[in-house]
Scaffold this active site. Sequence first.
Site, PDB file in Angstrom:
ATOM      1  N   GLY A   1       0.790  -0.937   0.084  1.00  0.00           N
ATOM      2  CA  GLY A   1       0.092   0.084   0.056  1.00  0.00           C
ATOM      3  C   GLY A   1       0.710   1.433  -0.009  1.00  0.00           C
ATOM      4  N   GLY A   2       2.078   1.218  -0.618  1.00  0.00           N
ATOM      5  CA  GLY A   2       3.013   2.244  -0.620  1.00  0.00           C
ATOM      6  C   GLY A   2       2.500   3.282  -1.389  1.00  0.00           C
TER       7      GLY A   2
ATOM      8  CG  LEU B   1      -1.369   5.240   6.944  1.00  0.00           C
ATOM      9  CD1 LEU B   1      -1.731   6.335   7.882  1.00  0.00           C
ATOM     10  CD2 LEU B   1      -1.476   3.557   7.382  1.00  0.00           C
TER      11      LEU B   1
ATOM     12  NE  ARG C   1       1.175  10.846  -2.212  1.00  0.00           N
ATOM     13  CZ  ARG C   1       0.608  12.138  -1.869  1.00  0.00           C
ATOM     14  NH1 ARG C   1      -0.387  12.171  -1.146  1.00  0.00           N
ATOM     15  NH2 ARG C   1       1.131  13.373  -2.306  1.00  0.00           N
TER      16      ARG C   1
ATOM     17  NE  ARG D   1      -4.433  -3.013  -6.949  1.00  0.00           N
ATOM     18  CZ  ARG D   1      -5.791  -2.535  -6.651  1.00  0.00           C
ATOM     19  NH1 ARG D   1      -6.762  -3.634  -7.087  1.00  0.00           N
ATOM     20  NH2 ARG D   1      -6.013  -1.256  -6.423  1.00  0.00           N
TER      21      ARG D   1
ATOM     22  CE  LYS E   1      -8.944   4.071  13.085  1.00  0.00           C
ATOM     23  NZ  LYS E   1      -9.512   4.892  13.681  1.00  0.00           N
TER      24      LYS E   1
ATOM     25  CG  ASP F   1      -5.020   2.731  18.987  1.00  0.00           C
ATOM     26  OD1 ASP F   1      -4.826   3.886  18.846  1.00  0.00           O
ATOM     27  OD2 ASP F   1      -5.965   2.451  19.533  1.00  0.00           O
ATOM     28  CG  HIS F   2      -2.396   7.004  15.299  1.00  0.00           C
ATOM     29  ND1 HIS F   2      -3.823   6.778  14.768  1.00  0.00           N
ATOM     30  CD2 HIS F   2      -2.733   8.206  15.665  1.00  0.00           C
ATOM     31  CE1 HIS F   2      -4.647   7.650  14.816  1.00  0.00           C
ATOM     32  NE2 HIS F   2      -3.998   8.834  15.318  1.00  0.00           N
TER      33      HIS F   2
ATOM     34  CD  GLU G   1     -12.270  13.547  14.512  1.00  0.00           C
ATOM     35  OE1 GLU G   1     -11.398  13.097  13.782  1.00  0.00           O
ATOM     36  OE2 GLU G   1     -13.027  12.656  14.401  1.00  0.00           O
TER      37      GLU G   1
ATOM     38  CG  ASP H   1     -13.410   5.769  12.958  1.00  0.00           C
ATOM     39  OD1 ASP H   1     -12.382   4.891  12.196  1.00  0.00           O
ATOM     40  OD2 ASP H   1     -13.253   7.077  12.930  1.00  0.00           O
TER      41      ASP H   1
ATOM     42  CG  HIS I   1      -8.057   5.723  18.666  1.00  0.00           C
ATOM     43  ND1 HIS I   1      -6.964   5.180  18.081  1.00  0.00           N
ATOM     44  CD2 HIS I   1      -8.700   6.647  17.301  1.00  0.00           C
ATOM     45  CE1 HIS I   1      -6.793   5.152  16.974  1.00  0.00           C
ATOM     46  NE2 HIS I   1      -7.762   6.061  16.318  1.00  0.00           N
TER      47      HIS I   1
HETATM   48  P1  NAP Z   1      -5.459   3.934   0.223  1.00  0.00           P
HETATM   49  O1  NAP Z   1      -5.375   5.362   0.089  1.00  0.00           O
HETATM   50  O2  NAP Z   1      -7.018   3.498  -0.382  1.00  0.00           O
HETATM   51  O3  NAP Z   1      -4.215   3.029  -0.286  1.00  0.00           O
HETATM   52  C1  NAP Z   1      -4.561   1.759  -0.424  1.00  0.00           C
HETATM   53  C2  NAP Z   1      -3.161   1.011  -0.763  1.00  0.00           C
HETATM   54  O4  NAP Z   1      -3.471  -0.284  -1.205  1.00  0.00           O
HETATM   55  C3  NAP Z   1      -2.822   1.811  -2.244  1.00  0.00           C
HETATM   56  O5  NAP Z   1      -1.350   1.888  -2.219  1.00  0.00           O
HETATM   57  C4  NAP Z   1      -3.192   0.568  -3.365  1.00  0.00           C
HETATM   58  O6  NAP Z   1      -2.232   0.911  -4.436  1.00  0.00           O
HETATM   59  C5  NAP Z   1      -2.825  -0.661  -2.623  1.00  0.00           C
HETATM   60  N1  NAP Z   1      -3.695  -1.878  -2.838  1.00  0.00           N
HETATM   61  C6  NAP Z   1      -4.986  -1.977  -3.208  1.00  0.00           C
HETATM   62  N2  NAP Z   1      -5.056  -3.085  -3.448  1.00  0.00           N
HETATM   63  C7  NAP Z   1      -4.214  -3.837  -3.709  1.00  0.00           C
HETATM   64  C8  NAP Z   1      -3.864  -5.127  -3.958  1.00  0.00           C
HETATM   65  N3  NAP Z   1      -4.586  -6.030  -4.233  1.00  0.00           N
HETATM   66  N4  NAP Z   1      -2.336  -5.446  -3.886  1.00  0.00           N
HETATM   67  C9  NAP Z   1      -1.570  -4.700  -3.548  1.00  0.00           C
HETATM   68  N5  NAP Z   1      -1.719  -3.208  -3.220  1.00  0.00           N
HETATM   69  C10 NAP Z   1      -3.203  -2.856  -3.337  1.00  0.00           C
HETATM   70  O7  NAP Z   1      -5.704   3.633   1.840  1.00  0.00           O
HETATM   71  P2  NAP Z   1      -5.168   4.024   2.956  1.00  0.00           P
HETATM   72  O8  NAP Z   1      -5.858   5.384   3.670  1.00  0.00           O
HETATM   73  O9  NAP Z   1      -3.706   4.410   2.768  1.00  0.00           O
HETATM   74  O10 NAP Z   1      -5.160   3.241   3.976  1.00  0.00           O
HETATM   75  C11 NAP Z   1      -4.407   1.956   4.174  1.00  0.00           C
HETATM   76  C12 NAP Z   1      -4.944   1.159   5.336  1.00  0.00           C
HETATM   77  O11 NAP Z   1      -4.676   1.901   6.417  1.00  0.00           O
HETATM   78  C13 NAP Z   1      -6.582   0.917   5.324  1.00  0.00           C
HETATM   79  O12 NAP Z   1      -6.736  -0.258   5.920  1.00  0.00           O
HETATM   80  C14 NAP Z   1      -7.014   1.955   6.122  1.00  0.00           C
HETATM   81  O13 NAP Z   1      -8.276   1.524   6.941  1.00  0.00           O
HETATM   82  C15 NAP Z   1      -5.944   1.957   7.343  1.00  0.00           C
HETATM   83  N6  NAP Z   1      -5.840   3.360   7.931  1.00  0.00           N
HETATM   84  C16 NAP Z   1      -5.620   4.461   7.033  1.00  0.00           C
HETATM   85  C17 NAP Z   1      -5.459   5.592   7.675  1.00  0.00           C
HETATM   86  C18 NAP Z   1      -5.167   7.018   6.951  1.00  0.00           C
HETATM   87  O14 NAP Z   1      -5.118   7.998   7.703  1.00  0.00           O
HETATM   88  N7  NAP Z   1      -5.119   6.953   5.764  1.00  0.00           N
HETATM   89  C19 NAP Z   1      -5.515   5.705   9.130  1.00  0.00           C
HETATM   90  C20 NAP Z   1      -5.786   4.623  10.048  1.00  0.00           C
HETATM   91  C21 NAP Z   1      -5.928   3.307   9.197  1.00  0.00           C
HETATM   92  P3  NAP Z   1      -2.715   0.276  -5.803  1.00  0.00           P
HETATM   93  O15 NAP Z   1      -4.060   0.848  -6.461  1.00  0.00           O
HETATM   94  O16 NAP Z   1      -1.548   0.679  -6.588  1.00  0.00           O
HETATM   95  O17 NAP Z   1      -2.466  -1.359  -5.602  1.00  0.00           O
END
Ligand code: NAP
Length: 484
Positions: free
Chosen positions: A17-18, A22, A24, A51, A148, A177-178, A216, A235, A240
Amino acid sequence: MVSRVIPVDRFDLVIFGGTGDLARRKILPGLFRRFMAGQMPEGSRIIGAARSELDDQAYRDMAREALEEFIDKDRRPKECVDAFIEQIHYVAIDATGTGGWSELAQTMSSDTVRAFYFSVAPSLFGALAERLHEHNIADSQSRIVVEKPFGRDLETARTLNRTLAQHFDETQIYRIDHYLGKETVQNLMAVRFGNVLFEPLWNSQYVDHIQITVAETVGVGGRGAYYDKSGAMRDMVQNHLMQLLCLIAMEPPSRFDPDAVRDEKLKVIRALEPVAPHDIVRGQYDAFNGAPSYREDVEDPQSLTESFIAMKLHVSNWRWAGTPFYLRTGKKLRARTSEIAVVFKDAPHSIFGQAEKAHRNILTIRLQPNEGMTLGVTIKEPGPGGMRLIDVPLDMSFADALGPEAGEVPDAYERLIMDVIRGNQTLFMRGDEVEAAWAWTDPIIEGWEARGDAPKPYEPGTSGPEDAQILIHREGRRWREIKE
Ligand code: NAP
């Protein structure tokens, strides 16, 4: 005051999910700050995996943009960014597919700590764990970090735990859990167990009640579809707020070691009494000044999901019998603030007469903004005119107490990622803790669903629905003001 930087071993950190939000916003900027602090030993690498068909250069460009967006310009000298970026690589991988895995296996160095950050949807955790083993990329020393939400109820959390356990030992699983990575939250343990002053008073004999507030100002924004399936209970409260409650209520562990700390936290969750419906208030924000309502934000005019929750809890053990814990969290409230307030009881007898009776010590632990602690103490109002009492704060803002270096304390993510590399699980949730939290949460949510309970509407910019005030007023107490 100069903060000490403890060296870590050379590592390869793969971020599945690089390319996501999250990675970035938090993971890459956090790693850059650790790099700047000298905690990315030579030869360590960050390997983005998702991907999207990118090469190293394209991913490095993306990482550079993320640093530009999320780190102040004066804190990212170009030569440092260049050197950091050199340590970043990328492999295109589908978690559920076959391509890319051999390439990842070849990319990994030997004799390094291997950590795999699962920053993807939980539905992909199983596939990732399985393939890491199938391709001999993970070994018995490797660590995985999972984000989470960890399940949406007890059953799904158990399934997730079982899935991960097929390939990884509990000592290799880091459930983030940050909130636990926040400096003030850790300070809570330092204050409780590093000083003789508080612990003798930390019980129902001296503490009237405890309030935990996480407020918030934002609404659900672009996360409407996700949020509407979870709500404030899943959530925020289940993870938290529950973690904060555990740190406040737990018994002193025998030592600061992962299992000793987590054993004590688990006992708190297991000691929580079921919550009666009249001890919970749920709310949903209304439309206001042209801004959409919650239901408009999530595009479901019938939604019964809460964007606010307030509740009264009891921890059923010797220490806390009779001391209620009030929890409150919500969106679109008056201010963005997180704090814990320990409200002590009145002095047993007022030598200054009835008029001067209403004074209380309150220890406030602020998580944001302006991290720090305040102890409200009662003193004599200066000047002539007899013994009139006033309450003043003994204020300790970390920025003031620790000097400019305090502003440099690592943020929660970077601190936690370094703990993963060091192999220290103290600030991560253990599988049984997560399950216990769901076991307590599930019947509450099932009760709402069975009764078809609708949340109370509240006006944005306030402290939530009126009923939340009544919840605490009816017992002669009052919420602390929500303010920055
Ligand atoms: P996001 O922006 O939707 O990113 C998802 C990532 O997963 C993308 O890099 C995507 O890239 C990759 N991905 C999707 N399907 C894939 C597959 N089949 N194989 C490999 N990679 C795949 O989500 P996010 O906000 O970064 O969140 C990631 C996780 O952290 C989630 O479980 C979310 O609930 C959790 N989280 C996020 C935050 C936050 O602040 N963003 C906070 C707490 C928890 P490609 O489309 O290029 O594959």
